[in-house]
Design an enzyme around this catalytic site. Structure first.
Site, PDB file in Angstrom:
ATOM      1  N   ARG A  68      25.666  17.644  30.871  1.00 25.86           N
ATOM      2  CA  ARG A  68      26.163  17.694  29.491  1.00 25.86           C
ATOM      3  C   ARG A  68      26.833  16.380  29.103  1.00 25.86           C
ATOM      4  O   ARG A  68      27.204  15.571  29.957  1.00 25.86           O
ATOM      5  CB  ARG A  68      27.163  18.843  29.326  1.00 25.86           C
ATOM      6  N   ASP A  71      33.245  14.127  29.141  1.00 30.71           N
ATOM      7  CA  ASP A  71      33.936  13.656  30.336  1.00 30.71           C
ATOM      8  C   ASP A  71      34.275  14.843  31.239  1.00 30.71           C
ATOM      9  O   ASP A  71      33.465  15.740  31.428  1.00 30.71           O
ATOM     10  CB  ASP A  71      35.194  12.890  29.905  1.00 30.71           C
ATOM     11  N   THR A  73      36.186  18.295  32.433  1.00 32.91           N
ATOM     12  CA  THR A  73      36.860  19.483  31.916  1.00 32.91           C
ATOM     13  C   THR A  73      37.063  20.484  33.054  1.00 32.91           C
ATOM     14  O   THR A  73      36.612  20.276  34.173  1.00 32.91           O
ATOM     15  CB  THR A  73      36.128  20.122  30.730  1.00 32.91           C
ATOM     16  N   ILE A 136      33.413  21.971  23.743  1.00 32.72           N
ATOM     17  CA  ILE A 136      31.966  22.116  23.580  1.00 32.72           C
ATOM     18  C   ILE A 136      31.278  20.912  24.211  1.00 32.72           C
ATOM     19  O   ILE A 136      31.674  19.767  23.985  1.00 32.72           O
ATOM     20  CB  ILE A 136      31.577  22.225  22.089  1.00 32.72           C
ATOM     21  N   GLY A 137      30.272  21.193  25.018  1.00 27.39           N
ATOM     22  CA  GLY A 137      29.472  20.126  25.609  1.00 27.39           C
ATOM     23  C   GLY A 137      28.074  20.656  25.878  1.00 27.39           C
ATOM     24  O   GLY A 137      27.927  21.725  26.456  1.00 27.39           O
ATOM     25  N   GLY A 148      27.268  24.554  26.847  1.00 30.34           N
ATOM     26  CA  GLY A 148      27.733  25.225  25.631  1.00 30.34           C
ATOM     27  C   GLY A 148      29.216  25.067  25.384  1.00 30.34           C
ATOM     28  O   GLY A 148      29.694  23.964  25.152  1.00 30.34           O
ATOM     29  N   PHE A 149      29.964  26.180  25.461  1.00 29.63           N
ATOM     30  CA  PHE A 149      31.383  26.136  25.089  1.00 29.63           C
ATOM     31  C   PHE A 149      32.248  26.818  26.142  1.00 29.63           C
ATOM     32  O   PHE A 149      31.772  27.621  26.949  1.00 29.63           O
ATOM     33  CB  PHE A 149      31.612  26.810  23.728  1.00 29.63           C
ATOM     34  N   ALA A 150      33.533  26.481  26.107  1.00 31.87           N
ATOM     35  CA  ALA A 150      34.536  27.132  26.959  1.00 31.87           C
ATOM     36  C   ALA A 150      35.745  27.427  26.085  1.00 31.87           C
ATOM     37  O   ALA A 150      36.412  26.509  25.600  1.00 31.87           O
ATOM     38  CB  ALA A 150      34.922  26.227  28.117  1.00 31.87           C
ATOM     39  N   CYS A 166      38.472  15.855  28.775  1.00 33.01           N
ATOM     40  CA  CYS A 166      37.675  15.238  27.704  1.00 33.01           C
ATOM     41  C   CYS A 166      38.310  13.934  27.231  1.00 33.01           C
ATOM     42  O   CYS A 166      38.200  13.563  26.057  1.00 33.01           O
ATOM     43  CB  CYS A 166      37.491  16.203  26.535  1.00 33.01           C
TER      44      CYS A 166
END
Length: 214
Positions: A68, A71, A73, A136-137, A148-150, A166
């Site tokens: 993705r 940076d 996460t 989001i990545g 996707g997202f966390a 990030c």
């Protein structure tokens, strides 16, 4: 439009990563429709294509280098992670529009808890009162998305202080629990996020199990 939903409680990060690659290939062959995966992970740090291990200050969790953007996460218990295996050409979306729709979907879910998201922030993700509540990545393979997202629901935020999330100060990270002052039912949040994605993308999700996709 119909889509598939794979709903896990917990799934080991390595297995989830392998699953995404498997489903991307099936989507590329048009063997499955748009597919949403929802889950929680064990404690892990992930490093995107523009990331550096120098942004991990304490390796208190397993580190994965992934495809993705972005940076470093953190993922862990109490955080709702969503992986979207969506064909952007089929949906007639570009990457920017796709990310905006993810942000809108999460904002819809958060509105159910009277949490209002800020839309003027120029940085990616979902923000509340200057704090980042969801990251989001994404990655692409021939216009099919993965990652996707966390969304930080009841996330232990101290793990963000082990990294530079990030590229930002860890002080900027927040969670639903912190904003609301109580532990949140993550299963209800899942339902609200599914509803948000369904409304925003125009997809009616059908629950499927992994065995049925093999």
């Amino acid at each position: 439009m119909k889509g598939y939903l794979l709903n896990f409680d917990f799934l080991e990060y390595k297995k989830a990563h392998e699953l995404q690659h498997y489903l991307v290939e099936k989507r590329l062959k048009n063997e499955i429709p748009e597919t949403l995966i929802l889950l929680q992970h064990e404690h892990v740090f992930t490093i995107g294509k523009r990331g550096s291990e120098a942004n991990i200050f304490e390796k208190v969790a397993t580190v994965y280098y992934i495809e993705r953007g972005g940076d470093v996460t953190y993922h862990g218990p109490g955080q709702l992670v969503g992986y979207l295996i969506f064909d952007l050409k089929y949906l007639n979306l570009d990457v920017k529009e796709f990310v905006k729709k993810i942000e809108k979907s999460i904002a819809y879910a958060l509105s159910k808890y009277n949490l209002t998201c800020s839309e003027e922030n120029k940085l990616p993700g979902v923000w509340i009162k200057g704090k980042k509540i969801a990251s989001i990545g994404i990655a692409l393979k021939n216009f099919v998305t993965f990652h996707g997202f966390a969304l930080n629901v009841n996330t232990d935020l101290k793990y963000f202080f082990k990294i530079k999330p990030c590229g930002l100060s860890p002080d900027l990270m927040t969670s639903m629990e912190r904003e609301l002052g109580y532990k949140v039912d993550i299963e209800k949040v899942k339902t609200d996020v599914i509803e948000g994605i369904s409304k925003t993308f125009g997809i009616e999700f059908i629950n499927v199990n992994l065995d049925s996709l093999k």
